[in-house]
Enzyme design. Sequence first.
Site, short mmCIF file in Angstrom:
data_model
loop_
_atom_site.label_atom_id
_atom_site.label_comp_id
_atom_site.label_asym_id
_atom_site.label_seq_id
_atom_site.Cartn_x
_atom_site.Cartn_y
_atom_site.Cartn_z
N LYS A 45 41.34 73.42 -21.28
CA LYS A 45 42.53 74.09 -21.89
C LYS A 45 42.34 74.05 -23.43
CE LYS A 45 45.65 74.43 -19.11
NZ LYS A 45 47.10 74.00 -18.42
N ARG A 79 50.95 70.02 -21.36
CA ARG A 79 50.28 70.55 -20.14
C ARG A 79 49.00 69.66 -20.16
NH1 ARG A 79 52.09 75.54 -22.26
NH2 ARG A 79 52.91 77.02 -20.54
N GLY A 86 46.46 73.97 -10.32
CA GLY A 86 47.44 73.46 -9.37
C GLY A 86 47.59 72.00 -9.25
N MET A 142 47.51 69.67 -11.66
CA MET A 142 48.14 68.78 -12.75
C MET A 142 49.60 69.72 -12.95
SD MET A 142 46.28 66.37 -13.40
CE MET A 142 44.44 66.19 -13.00
N ARG A 156 40.93 80.78 -19.65
CA ARG A 156 39.87 80.13 -18.85
C ARG A 156 39.05 81.40 -18.05
NH1 ARG A 156 44.08 76.76 -15.00
NH2 ARG A 156 44.86 78.47 -13.80
N HIS A 173 28.17 64.24 15.65
CA HIS A 173 27.42 65.10 16.73
C HIS A 173 28.25 66.59 16.34
CE1 HIS A 173 26.82 67.48 20.41
NE2 HIS A 173 25.70 67.03 20.16
N ARG A 204 15.02 69.57 16.68
CA ARG A 204 15.69 68.38 17.42
C ARG A 204 15.30 68.58 18.93
NH1 ARG A 204 19.72 70.05 14.17
NH2 ARG A 204 20.66 68.77 12.55
N ARG A 261 10.58 67.02 15.50
CA ARG A 261 10.90 65.85 15.63
C ARG A 261 10.83 65.55 17.05
NH1 ARG A 261 16.65 63.69 14.11
NH2 ARG A 261 17.34 64.39 16.09
N SER A 319 9.91 63.16 5.62
CA SER A 319 11.21 63.99 5.65
C SER A 319 12.03 62.90 5.62
CB SER A 319 11.33 64.76 7.06
OG SER A 319 12.51 65.36 6.65
N GLY A 355 15.34 61.34 6.28
CA GLY A 355 16.66 61.63 7.24
C GLY A 355 17.91 61.06 6.81
N THR A 356 18.50 61.68 5.82
CA THR A 356 19.52 61.08 4.92
C THR A 356 20.71 60.67 5.75
OG1 THR A 356 20.11 63.13 3.86
CG2 THR A 356 18.72 61.69 2.94
N ASN A 357 21.24 61.23 6.82
CA ASN A 357 22.24 60.87 7.76
C ASN A 357 22.22 59.29 7.97
OD1 ASN A 357 22.81 63.65 7.59
ND2 ASN A 357 22.48 64.13 9.78
N ASP A 358 20.85 58.91 8.69
CA ASP A 358 20.78 57.76 9.32
C ASP A 358 20.39 56.69 8.22
OD1 ASP A 358 21.41 57.48 11.82
OD2 ASP A 358 19.34 58.37 12.46
N CYS A 364 16.04 66.36 5.46
CA CYS A 364 16.44 67.32 6.50
C CYS A 364 17.84 66.74 6.84
CB CYS A 364 15.44 67.04 7.71
SG CYS A 364 15.02 65.53 8.60
N TYR A 408 10.70 70.44 -0.35
CA TYR A 408 11.79 71.21 0.22
C TYR A 408 12.94 70.30 0.60
CZ TYR A 408 10.06 69.29 4.83
OH TYR A 408 9.91 68.47 5.67
#
Length: 876
Positions: free
Chosen positions: A22, A92, A101, A103, A337, A457, A563, A619, A766, A768-771, A833, A853
């Site tokens: 702003k 402001r 919305g 601030m 803006r 899951h 999977r 996998r 690959s 497996g960034t979840n685990d 993945c 990838y």
Amino acid sequence: MSKWVYLFKEGNADMRNLLGGKGANLAEMTNLGMPIPQGFTVTTEACTAYYEDGKVISEEIQRQMFEALAEIEEIQGKKFGDNEDPLLVSVRSGARASMPGMMDTILNLGLNDEAVEGFARKTGNPRFAYDSYRRFIQMFSDVVMEVPKSFFEKIIEEVKNKKGVQFDTELTVEDLKELTVRFKAIYQEAMNGEHFPQEPKVQLLEAVKAVFRSWDNPRAIVYRRMNDIPGDWGTAVNVQSMVFGNMGDTSGTGVAFTRNPSTGEKGIYGEYLINAQGEDVVAGVRTPHPIARLQEDLPECYEEFMNLAMKLEAHYRDMQDMEFTIQEGKLYFLQTRSGKRTAPAALQIACDLVDEGMITPEEAVLRIDAKSLDQLLHPTFDAQALKDGKVIGTALPASPGAAAGKVVFTAEEAKELGIGGDGEKVILVRLETSPEDIEGMHASQGILTVRGGMTSHAAVVARGMGVCCVSGCGDIKIDEGKEEFELGGEVFRKGDAISLDGSTGKIYKGEIHTVEATVSGNFGRIMAWADQFRKLKVRTNADTPGDAANAVKLGAEGIGLCRTEHMFFEPDRIPKIRQMILSVTEEERIQALQELIPFQKEDFKGIYKAMEGRPVTIRFLDPPLHEFVPTSAEDIEELARMMHLTVEEVKITCDNLHEFNPMMGHRGCRLAVTFPEIAKMQTRAVMEAAIEVMEEEGYEIQPEIMIPLVGDKKELKFVKDAVVEVAEQVMEEKKKKVTYHVGTMIEIPRAALLANEIAEEAEFFSFGTNDLTQMTFGFSRDDAGKFLDAYYKSKIYESDPFARLDQNGVGQLVEMAAQKGRSVRPDIKLGICGEHGGDPSSIEFCHKVGLNYVSCSPFRVPIARLAAAQAAINSR
């Protein structure tokens, strides 16, 4: 000496990080010669200093503020704090990223009991003076001192009812005087006897502090988390001399866009109110007029406004969202803006601006918020119907889209009543879901769970299916036996209607009408541009031919994660996998697995055909075996009969499979080390399917076999040897040569540390960034939602590490593993993945560290394509 305060005339659009969006735009408009009420900006660095100094505004910052204020007094010919002709200001916020919305604003600051009298005399308009004062008391009390707005609104309604009038504008000066007296009494009561502040300098300092504090209010923290805005950016504060839209019938205020923010259609779109101040337009107390009506009310102002609005759009080369005020026939712009817009509007505007020669295709790609593409691919709630919706709870927005339907409590009920059954719309409500719920989840419009996080899951599977899901609603009290749950003070039973918003996490009572998603030709045009610019390939996580085909339609260039465990839960297969699990000897296990080969082979053939020669990474079996064993008495008895065992023997075997910490237990490659015959069966199915599809369809197929949860080179080699043995055997039997690749998932920190050794055996990694996230943080991804809110509030974490890649910790492991892997095998293929593969900020990181990838759920493929292009353009 640090400069903490800038007059509007001292800044420009390039100072956004320091002056906020702003402030930078007000400075730029001042430089353009626009009619801007002058003022100054307290910088974002001052906000950071405020927090570092223990929530105190330093004396130096205060000195610079009042020096700037003195210059504004010179410009305006008025004195701040003068009781006869006071300079009034607005206060402001303005962060560097637009946060609509989030601030709060304060108007008419500088009035007090004496100044309001002088103001009335000076303007010759006592009604206007007292209207301004009562608004200031209300806003200051609400924004600065957190006295609830509803206290004041209740009194306004009382006075209007007593007078028999409908609108605030119909109140007399005496009514407004009464409101100021009563408002100050509310303030005094709420502040334990403290009077409303009469010293304007105190009002100003308190207001600036309030804006700084509002940077950390709960709604701002949530908004930042949703939009990847760092907490240490801080907000600037804009102090601007007041202009008044509430001075009578030649005054007014409005909000307008240079293009329609819903559709993108070219043309001014907006609303205004005569004799009003800013908040009146959005408060809904009075019905605003469309902007075209201004041509009748104040034609000269309308013509000037149209010219200046077009000038702003041409200057910024983007659709503008503008606030303006008309004071006694003179037009002022309060801010501009780049306007927030829906995803369809964003595509339309970006394409139109390219066609109009205002921006390049690269700029068009950068203009689209990648996450907003979810709006195009999933149903949304009808905006009108949503206004009447009653929110009963909020949880994690696990899978986008909108869903409404009847509550069911089991996957079986969902299957019977939902899609493919009786065709009713159902919402599956569960404590948590498991792999055996797949069919019921697919038959549901939406899924609501009590437990689980963004990578639980339910969340992962729902995203893959494109089904709306809200997870981790710990406020729900569920009684699955009675088939009812309680939330938001309401009890819902089987058959009652609820609605879910998977994009916001909100849960509504009753059925809210949904609108199906539509994709225009602009979508294809933007995606084609994105594909030209991106370097990263985009694959999908898909387990069925249907998911795979859908992902291809959305632009997937292969499968990064198939999977195989989900395939075993079909009714004709689960008995066979259970027979294998309960088998005592290797021969018995092999016999049971042999019966699964035709099923697995057909699954893989379907996926290969859907992918039409594109790469497919399969996998091998990952989850612990206890997930496959029966839990109901009926299923246990049936298995006992098939295996010629007693019910007790089956129960003991099943009980023995349960682990204290199954996610770190007997799963992944550990299953194949213990039972190599499982990996051998899957290899045979993979290779035979590839050969048959190559012969039937003529596709060139190179299977990619991925061994999960590896932590040691020798571990991988053990399983790989079994895979290679069977693969070579199948090719010999079929007299057909197939190029295949064996790689691994990097999902254990030890694997990242030893990636150079593992790369001696693995042809691809690959991540497996979840685990990997779960094991690096030591958090259970299903339970972290119970305590992460406390971490956000305490500013320990700003975002969910399961939704947005932790680039400092987990990211360091990814980057290190990539470098170590390439040092041994320069041509190693590297991908991701985990669910982070569909998160734009995580995709930018993947581009930066040189992965080949990303792979994500089918409906996130367009998001990943666009985010990959943005990462490539921004890195030039």
